[in-house]
Design a protein around this motif. Sequence first.
Motif, PDB file in Angstrom:
ATOM      1  N   UNK A   1       0.806  -1.232   0.000  1.00 36.25           N
ATOM      2  CA  UNK A   1       0.000   0.000   0.000  1.00 36.25           C
ATOM      3  C   UNK A   1       0.831   1.270   0.000  1.00 36.25           C
ATOM      4  N   UNK A   2       2.083   1.198   0.478  1.00 36.36           N
ATOM      5  CA  UNK A   2       2.933   2.378   0.502  1.00 36.36           C
ATOM      6  C   UNK A   2       3.712   2.562  -0.794  1.00 36.36           C
ATOM      7  N   UNK A   3       3.532   1.626  -1.739  1.00 36.96           N
ATOM      8  CA  UNK A   3       4.223   1.750  -3.020  1.00 36.96           C
ATOM      9  C   UNK A   3       3.547   2.826  -3.865  1.00 36.96           C
ATOM     10  N   UNK A   4       4.357   3.594  -4.589  1.00 36.82           N
ATOM     11  CA  UNK A   4       3.796   4.605  -5.491  1.00 36.82           C
ATOM     12  C   UNK A   4       3.073   3.935  -6.643  1.00 36.82           C
ATOM     13  N   UNK A   5       3.678   2.969  -7.302  1.00 34.07           N
ATOM     14  CA  UNK A   5       3.056   2.192  -8.371  1.00 34.07           C
ATOM     15  C   UNK A   5       3.622   0.792  -8.316  1.00 34.07           C
ATOM     16  N   UNK A   6       2.779  -0.186  -8.632  1.00 30.92           N
ATOM     17  CA  UNK A   6       3.245  -1.560  -8.657  1.00 30.92           C
ATOM     18  C   UNK A   6       2.386  -2.363  -9.605  1.00 30.92           C
ATOM     19  N   UNK A   7       3.003  -3.296 -10.327  1.00 26.77           N
ATOM     20  CA  UNK A   7       2.270  -4.165 -11.237  1.00 26.77           C
ATOM     21  C   UNK A   7       1.293  -5.037 -10.455  1.00 26.77           C
ATOM     22  N   UNK A   8       0.173  -5.339 -11.098  1.00 27.61           N
ATOM     23  CA  UNK A   8      -0.798  -6.216 -10.461  1.00 27.61           C
ATOM     24  C   UNK A   8      -2.177  -6.065 -11.064  1.00 27.61           C
ATOM     25  N   UNK A   9      -3.090  -6.915 -10.614  1.00 24.68           N
ATOM     26  CA  UNK A   9      -4.472  -6.880 -11.094  1.00 24.68           C
ATOM     27  C   UNK A   9      -5.214  -5.718 -10.447  1.00 24.68           C
ATOM     28  N   UNK A  10      -6.052  -5.059 -11.248  1.00 24.69           N
ATOM     29  CA  UNK A  10      -6.907  -3.994 -10.763  1.00 24.69           C
ATOM     30  C   UNK A  10      -8.329  -4.523 -10.589  1.00 24.69           C
ATOM     31  N   UNK A  11      -9.198  -3.692 -10.072  1.00 27.53           N
ATOM     32  CA  UNK A  11     -10.569  -4.114  -9.810  1.00 27.53           C
ATOM     33  C   UNK A  11     -11.261  -4.513 -11.108  1.00 27.53           C
TER      34      UNK A  11
ATOM     35  N   UNK B   1      -8.674  -5.855 -15.662  1.00 30.16           N
ATOM     36  CA  UNK B   1      -7.477  -5.054 -15.981  1.00 30.16           C
ATOM     37  C   UNK B   1      -6.252  -5.561 -15.225  1.00 30.16           C
ATOM     38  N   UNK B   2      -5.121  -5.476 -15.885  1.00 29.47           N
ATOM     39  CA  UNK B   2      -3.839  -5.803 -15.259  1.00 29.47           C
ATOM     40  C   UNK B   2      -2.859  -4.676 -15.569  1.00 29.47           C
ATOM     41  N   UNK B   3      -2.277  -4.106 -14.524  1.00 24.35           N
ATOM     42  CA  UNK B   3      -1.321  -3.013 -14.675  1.00 24.35           C
ATOM     43  C   UNK B   3       0.095  -3.564 -14.629  1.00 24.35           C
TER      44      UNK B   3
END
Length: 760
Positions: A215-225, A241-243
């Motif tokens: 949660x403290x990461x600015x951006x991180x790869x992963x699945x979105x809602x 979606x996957x970022x």
Amino acid sequence: MSRGRRPVSVKRGLLASVAVIVVAMAAQAHAQAPAKPGPDGLAPGQLYMEADLVIRDDKNKITTARGEAEVRYEGRTLRADELVYDETKGVVTAKGNVQIINEDGSVEYADELTLDDQMKAGVATGFAARMAPSIKLAAATAVKRSDRINELNRAIYTPCEICAKDGSPKTPTWSIKADKVVQDRDRQLVYYRNAVIRVFGAPVLYLPLFWHPDPQAVRKSGFLTPNIGISNRRGLSYEQPYLQVLSPSSDITLSPQINTKVNPFFNGRYRKRFYSGAVDARFGYTYDNDFDGKGNGFGDATSRSYVLASGQFAIDDKWDWGFTAERTSDKLLFDKYEVGDVYSARGPYLADDRRLISQLYATRQDQRSYFSAAAFSIQGLRPDDNDRTFPIVGPLIEARWEPESNIMGGRLRLLGSAVALTRDQSPTGAPPLHLPGLDSRRVTGEADWRATFTAPVGIRVSPFLNVRGDAYSIDDLNGVKGTSKTLSRGLLVAGADITWPFVRRFSESTAILEPIVQVAASPSAKQVVVGTNATTGAPIYLNEDSVAFEFDETNLFRANKFPGYDLYEDGLRVNAGGRASVFWDDGRRASLLIGRSFRNESNDVFSTQSGLRQKSSDWIVAADAQPIKGLSFFARTRLDSDDFTVQRAEAGANLSMKRANGYFRYLRDRANANGTKVENLDLGGDLYLTEHWGVTAYGNRDLVQDAWVIRDMGITYRDDCTRVDIIYRREDTVVGRLGPTESLAIRLTLATLGGPLYAN
């Protein structure tokens, strides 16, 4: 061994001399040059300890602090009932009400804690942590392997509140309970082993292995809602979606949409920041045949795609350039697959609703000047749009310059403009005659001067003078290829605005009554004629930039009411009106404007439905009010000059309160620019019946057709960490081959797990 006891009330004053301990860390750095102290006053390598009682065992090199003990080192603060520091082993042991306050503001708690002498690694029992944004972690035991990796055993994670307003324990809306949780700040991930996701305390999902971005990461790869829905057109639909973060300055989001009635549709979005600007590109693709509003396919399968891209870059502190690229292979593609946020502004030039614009532009601006050069083309997505009738615009050049000093007591502005339009096919004819389209080029130079003078009695006079020259070159007149003409014209308008505001102060409000008169005179203008009406023989004037002109309070006091260059208002005219306003001290307000225009002779350059063609124009009435905080109204209308019938009316309201927000808009036009009657109602809003539960609704009704265009109804739940929306939509209009349809969509947003409401 020595003992020391200091009263609590004076301990901070005494600590400066007897309780600052430069331990082994200082010994390692004693040969180095003195370092600059940090925000806490300590240089790198220094440790600061204070307590009610400090016991120093010089022989064994053990320091014990009891009673409100505190240690500060390298930006971290450790507090406990008792602290024991063993210099030989380099270990700090803390017992009772242990707290570690980190540089980033996060706080860690424990019943007992053992740390290294740099407070970066250690072991804790009865561990808990609170991190931004509102993250709570708790575990039976915790192993802090470094300041970057934490391991928690028999742990629970939640971003929700765990205490009620009265301080009593509260079951979080959702949480994740696991045998082991590992927080890896280097990889910016939180891993779970044997995770159980609980909603309102009840287990709903078991995952042997699960992870999500820190949660403290600015951006991180992963699945979105995900987006889940069901409709007549596509059946059951699931979009995930996957970022993927490509670099610190770029990422890509891939969103495959799986449908039960039609083939999958693939959405994507690429974003990248450069040192001088950014690029944002959305795209989509499928291979499928066409289908109607019920998902029934027909025709041949083919590739179908879209792109919605934009970019803007700074060349230096004055120059910018940018672009937009908006195109689709299918006019109904966005409707079929419910692609949102399509018709939004991505550049300085905007297209109408259900139309896409691709543009390339450059601008330069400083305090005294402005310059822009652009080119653009438009793709129409309305059922009756023919792209061959839309012009390609380029170049389009606009420039403005103002001298620093006043000229004759007023502001002088020099302006320039040039544009070239190339059209493949003429839009005239029903059915279309497929005649060559009109091409035109225009160059304009303009000088505009205005000053303001105020008399002692309060009368304000603002004289103005505008001189303009146009040069035109036109090809394919009347749809005949090869016919052309060139012409030039000079235009002039001179006049003055005269106002005399009267102000009256009451006990709790201020009232202003302001009569307004504008007098303007122009010699007969040379209008640009491009053809004649085949039925009436009336001239057809060139009008590329004032097609959507509406006469209202925004242009009532303009000397030339046409917003563009092609058409020009001439003759002697007087624009007159009055404005009354009341402003209350508590923020309430109300205003009313009434006015109309008069001219020495009628002007057939204005359309018959504009309300400006006769010597006396239609009446303009406009009002707005804010009777209470959070509620505002507006209304504007144009009344017939003879019988006061309503020619055009628009009204609306906005509501914004603690548990309710909404709006409504009403529009009625007896004849719009296309000569057709328009009357519709647009309204929507949210109402929270309790602190967490609410209802939402939206509707757009075509009152001419006596039918709803779109209706949305939904239920919403929200709290500090969760939002759930269940939306039912019915579309009754027929767009192309898409008939009426119904759909149900579910949107879930969880704090810290990729939801747009909370995501970093």
